[in-house]
Design a protein around this motif. Structure first.
Motif, short mmCIF file in Angstrom:
data_model
loop_
_atom_site.label_atom_id
_atom_site.label_comp_id
_atom_site.label_asym_id
_atom_site.label_seq_id
_atom_site.Cartn_x
_atom_site.Cartn_y
_atom_site.Cartn_z
N ALA A 63 38.05 47.53 42.89
CA ALA A 63 38.15 48.31 43.46
C ALA A 63 38.85 48.21 44.96
O ALA A 63 38.18 47.50 45.54
CB ALA A 63 36.30 48.53 43.69
N THR B 159 24.75 49.16 46.01
CA THR B 159 26.01 49.57 46.44
C THR B 159 25.97 48.65 48.73
O THR B 159 25.33 48.31 48.63
CB THR B 159 26.24 51.60 46.61
OG1 THR B 159 25.24 51.28 48.31
CG2 THR B 159 25.89 52.55 46.27
N VAL C 270 37.99 49.58 48.89
CA VAL C 270 37.49 50.47 50.06
C VAL C 270 38.80 50.87 51.05
O VAL C 270 38.75 48.88 51.52
CB VAL C 270 35.93 50.09 50.05
CG1 VAL C 270 35.39 50.60 51.68
CG2 VAL C 270 35.76 50.22 49.28
N ARG D 66 31.94 52.89 50.25
CA ARG D 66 30.75 51.95 49.89
C ARG D 66 31.66 51.88 48.56
O ARG D 66 32.94 51.58 47.69
CB ARG D 66 30.00 52.39 49.26
CG ARG D 66 29.22 52.53 50.76
CD ARG D 66 27.57 53.16 50.68
NE ARG D 66 27.20 53.30 51.56
CZ ARG D 66 25.85 52.43 52.31
NH1 ARG D 66 26.07 51.33 51.18
NH2 ARG D 66 25.21 52.51 53.15
N LEU D 67 30.56 50.07 48.18
CA LEU D 67 31.67 49.47 46.45
C LEU D 67 30.15 50.24 46.00
O LEU D 67 28.68 49.79 46.26
CB LEU D 67 31.44 47.82 46.75
CG LEU D 67 32.82 47.87 47.75
CD1 LEU D 67 32.59 45.79 47.90
CD2 LEU D 67 34.19 47.83 46.12
N SER E 57 34.31 52.13 43.59
CA SER E 57 34.37 52.28 44.96
C SER E 57 34.26 53.85 44.97
O SER E 57 34.31 54.67 43.95
CB SER E 57 35.85 52.07 45.64
OG SER E 57 36.56 53.42 45.35
#
Length: 285
Positions: free
Chosen positions: A194, A266, A196, A246-247, A242
């Motif tokens: 992901a 998250t 971010v 945030r993840l 993502s």
């Protein structure tokens, strides 16, 4: 283009999807897919968003098909089909464009073919093929470029290299050893990745560990443990995405009890911190 981030979750059966806001406080049930194909219901499906469309690719009895959900119409449509239909590719989106690279074609061969789908025109365009044939890979956008990493080649050997695509020059650059320090098994999932704030994060599924990539040194830095047990399923069935700044991770809880419930966490990641602060979103699934 979607301005507000949303999360689409396959919520049961072959045709049930739910759309959540980024805080998982509000949700909306999507209409059912207008099909009753046994093969599509029970086979794996892959998804990506392009603009305000959710693209779902899977196998029906007639072969590999594409379904799209249009948010503005709140309706599903079939097609248009890929130029070279395939599954288990790497995909990522940028605005109204979604890019698809590699995968397994309809005669179960790994390919290096790449295509771009535009949500405005609802058309597919062939882009230059990759250097490597690869399946079970992952893809993302970073620094304005489309990347594909990992996966397996036509001999089912694990690939540690990545490739970077430049849309302006329609060309790929091979990046050796992007995943050189990762542990591989014979049946692990595609890399869980992901992006971010223009930082690339990976969840190492063998140890449920978060890592961040340094493009200058080609090294992954460890950022602590992720609170799900991805190693139980070798990463399959785990969502690592993502959403805004945030993840988001969805997977089996790290509880030691016999029954492992599905949990949602998250965090707002920082490459400068060795341990991240994860927040559980309770009662949202």
């Amino acid at each position: 283009m979607l301005v507000q981030p949303y999360v689409f979750v396959h919520s049961g059966g072959g045709s049930q999807w739910t759309m959540f806001d980024k805080g998982f406080k509000n949700f909306r049930q999507l209409p059912e897919l207008p099909m009753h194909d046994y093969c599509f219901v029970h086979s794996d499906k892959e998804t990506v968003c392009a603009g305000a469309q959710l693209i779902v690719v899977g196998r029906e009895l007639e072969g590999i098909v594409v379904w799209r959900y249009e948010l503005e119409n709140n309706k599903w449509f079939k097609g248009p089909a890929m130029i070279t239909p395939r599954v288990m590719y790497g995909s990522a989106s940028r605005g109204t464009d979604a890019f698809f690279a590699g995968g397994i074609n309809e005669v179960y061969q790994a390919v290096n073919i790449a295509e771009k789908y535009n949500a405005d025109t609802k058309t597919w365009t062939v882009i230059h093929e990759m250097h490597k044939k690869r399946k079970f890979s992952s893809a993302f956008f970073l620094g304005g470029k489309f990347y594909v990493i990992g996966g397996r080649d036509e001999n089912n050997e694990n690939l540690t290299c990545g490739e970077r695509y430049d849309d302006e020059t329609n060309s790929w650059e091979l990046i050796p050893d992007m995943l050189k320090d990762m542990a591989f098994t014979s049946s692990h999932s595609p890399p869980l990745i992901a992006v971010v704030d223009n930082n690339l994060y990976l969840m190492e599924n063998s140890v449920s560990e978060l890592r961040v990539y340094d493009r200058n040194t080609n090294v992954w830095k460890k950022l602590g443990v992720v609170p799900v047990e991805a190693n139980i399923t070798l990463g399959w069935g785990v969502a690592f995405k993502s959403i805004g700044d945030r993840l988001l991770v969805i997977g089996p809880s790290s509880s030691q009890s016999y029954y492992r419930r599905t949990v949602v966490y998250t965090c707002r990641p920082s490459p400068k911190v060795e341990e991240q602060i994860w927040e559980e979103l309770k009662d949202c699934l």
